[in-house]
Design an enzyme around this catalytic site. Sequence first.
Site, mmCIF file in Angstrom:
data_model
loop_
_atom_site.group_PDB
_atom_site.id
_atom_site.type_symbol
_atom_site.label_atom_id
_atom_site.label_comp_id
_atom_site.label_asym_id
_atom_site.label_seq_id
_atom_site.Cartn_x
_atom_site.Cartn_y
_atom_site.Cartn_z
ATOM 1 N N CYS A 109 0.878 -1.182 0.000
ATOM 2 C CA CYS A 109 0.000 0.000 0.000
ATOM 3 C C CYS A 109 0.907 1.222 0.000
ATOM 4 O O CYS A 109 1.073 1.891 1.017
ATOM 5 C CB CYS A 109 -0.912 -0.007 1.220
ATOM 6 S SG CYS A 109 -1.707 -1.605 1.560
ATOM 7 N N ALA A 110 1.520 1.521 -1.149
ATOM 8 C CA ALA A 110 2.781 2.265 -1.157
ATOM 9 C C ALA A 110 2.672 3.778 -1.308
ATOM 10 O O ALA A 110 3.608 4.488 -0.952
ATOM 11 C CB ALA A 110 3.677 1.715 -2.269
ATOM 12 N N GLY A 114 6.854 7.545 0.486
ATOM 13 C CA GLY A 114 7.867 7.797 1.501
ATOM 14 C C GLY A 114 8.541 6.530 1.980
ATOM 15 O O GLY A 114 9.776 6.439 2.059
ATOM 16 N N LYS A 115 7.756 5.532 2.312
ATOM 17 C CA LYS A 115 8.316 4.280 2.835
ATOM 18 C C LYS A 115 8.949 3.464 1.710
ATOM 19 O O LYS A 115 9.971 2.803 1.916
ATOM 20 C CB LYS A 115 7.237 3.507 3.573
ATOM 21 C CG LYS A 115 6.680 4.285 4.785
ATOM 22 C CD LYS A 115 5.525 3.590 5.449
ATOM 23 C CE LYS A 115 4.993 4.390 6.639
ATOM 24 N NZ LYS A 115 4.255 5.601 6.234
ATOM 25 N N GLU A 133 -0.082 0.337 -5.438
ATOM 26 C CA GLU A 133 -1.093 1.244 -4.898
ATOM 27 C C GLU A 133 -2.400 1.008 -5.636
ATOM 28 O O GLU A 133 -2.438 1.064 -6.871
ATOM 29 C CB GLU A 133 -0.645 2.700 -5.051
ATOM 30 C CG GLU A 133 -1.684 3.724 -4.658
ATOM 31 C CD GLU A 133 -2.208 3.556 -3.228
ATOM 32 O OE1 GLU A 133 -3.441 3.612 -3.041
ATOM 33 O OE2 GLU A 133 -1.384 3.363 -2.308
ATOM 34 N N ASP A 178 1.591 -1.014 4.963
ATOM 35 C CA ASP A 178 1.283 0.249 5.632
ATOM 36 C C ASP A 178 -0.195 0.505 5.344
ATOM 37 O O ASP A 178 -0.551 1.187 4.389
ATOM 38 C CB ASP A 178 2.173 1.367 5.087
ATOM 39 C CG ASP A 178 1.977 2.677 5.823
ATOM 40 O OD1 ASP A 178 1.842 2.648 7.058
ATOM 41 O OD2 ASP A 178 1.933 3.732 5.155
ATOM 42 N N CYS A 231 -1.230 4.567 10.849
ATOM 43 C CA CYS A 231 -1.056 5.889 11.477
ATOM 44 C C CYS A 231 -2.315 6.216 12.282
ATOM 45 O O CYS A 231 -2.857 7.311 12.195
ATOM 46 C CB CYS A 231 -0.739 6.963 10.446
ATOM 47 S SG CYS A 231 -1.979 7.165 9.146
#
Length: 454
Positions: A109-110, A114-115, A133, A178, A231
């Site tokens: 889930c890019a 950033g990651k 994505e 993520d 998050c």
Amino acid sequence: MNLPANFLVKMKNLLKNEYEDFYKSYYEPKKQGLRVNTLKISIDDFLEKSPFKLEKIPWVKEGFFYQDEERPGKHPYHEAGLYYIQEPSAMAVGEMVDAKPGEKVLDLCAAPGGKTTHIASKMNQEGFLLANEIHPARAKILSQNIERMGIKNAVVTNETPARLAERFPDYFDRILVDAPCSGEGMFRKDQDACDEWSLENVALCASRQGDILANAANMLKPGGRLVYSTCTFSPEENEGVISHFLKNDSRFKLERIEAYEGFGKGREDWIPDAASDIDKTLRLWPHKLQGEGHYIAVLTKIDGEEEGKRKYAEVLRDQKVLKDYTQFAKETFIKQPQGDFILFGDQLYMLPNETLSLKNLKVLRPGWHLGTNKKNRFEPSHALALSLKGEEVKHTWNIASDEIESYLRGESISAKGSKGWYLVEVDGFSIGWGKLAGDMLKNHYPKGLRWVGK
């Protein structure tokens, strides 16, 4: 800031005597961070050249806080991909993936990248990195960030986790999930996340996260590492998802991971039927460190069999198709790049090593974008420029950072020298192409990236 009432009640019940400190953190200035792109510059060299006041982020060696009044996104070094602007807590996730050169790695889930770009810097252009994505517009942003950071070994897809699981069973050494979440940890920096929050959405996210995690599990090879992050503060989406996953998949176990000052443990007391070792997971709290909220779990696949025979991507065999590229490469490179080519329409790419077949997948970027096959000529891509260093090409044109704005606006440059393609640099770092002919370096900086009105 208008925080949702149900969210505040929920957090007060969870945090109890910590709640007041947590609540006050929403009215303190958020911390800004950037991560040095070590594919292009060493940390020491960046610190020597940096025009910004920087303070070390403890949990990632490439990460630095910058001052509120500074605008690194408006500096030419940003266009050259020397750093990625990233929320400080989020940088901890890429560290936990701990990717190594030569491995096969999936960021499921890019977007926005950033990651992914953090993982790529650890791989040092070696191995296979798949960045996926599901949302098409966000997948394009992901692809653009991979280009800006000069990454050569990444494939970008726009697929569902289930479709990828069919194609890549037991394949990856490391996987990052993520997961899309209710975003509670981003309320301080994203009012939209705050406005869209509801208890119903928390439940919906938890269900979706479980499905994504199950598909990811089937793509990891035995002995591989799976990192799950969100998050959000919501136990349902964090300890709850991981506990449910472990209960239903005996092939995995939790690993204890390094905790820095301000990192908290997963909370067994916040959910029913919690995994017995859920305290091995981590929580990052805005009232305990200089960053937003995050949750991280690291799992190892301890059982399973690796898939047998695999179908690899078909590579370009017709050398006639490569005629114009070969001529360009001969005139431009000091040493020509080696690898397998693939043609998408008129776009030429070099595949990462051991790329499986991409047939019938939604692919935005099947590898290192070299350029476009045009009628009787080859035109190099912006991605190629950003992934090269001056010592790799025959011709460079270096411009100081305080003088490069005219180039970034698309203006041509008066110049003398051998005709042909020049790698344009800012303070010695690649930023685009120019083509010299008739005492003029024609500007090939992409129109969509030009500094119009900046």
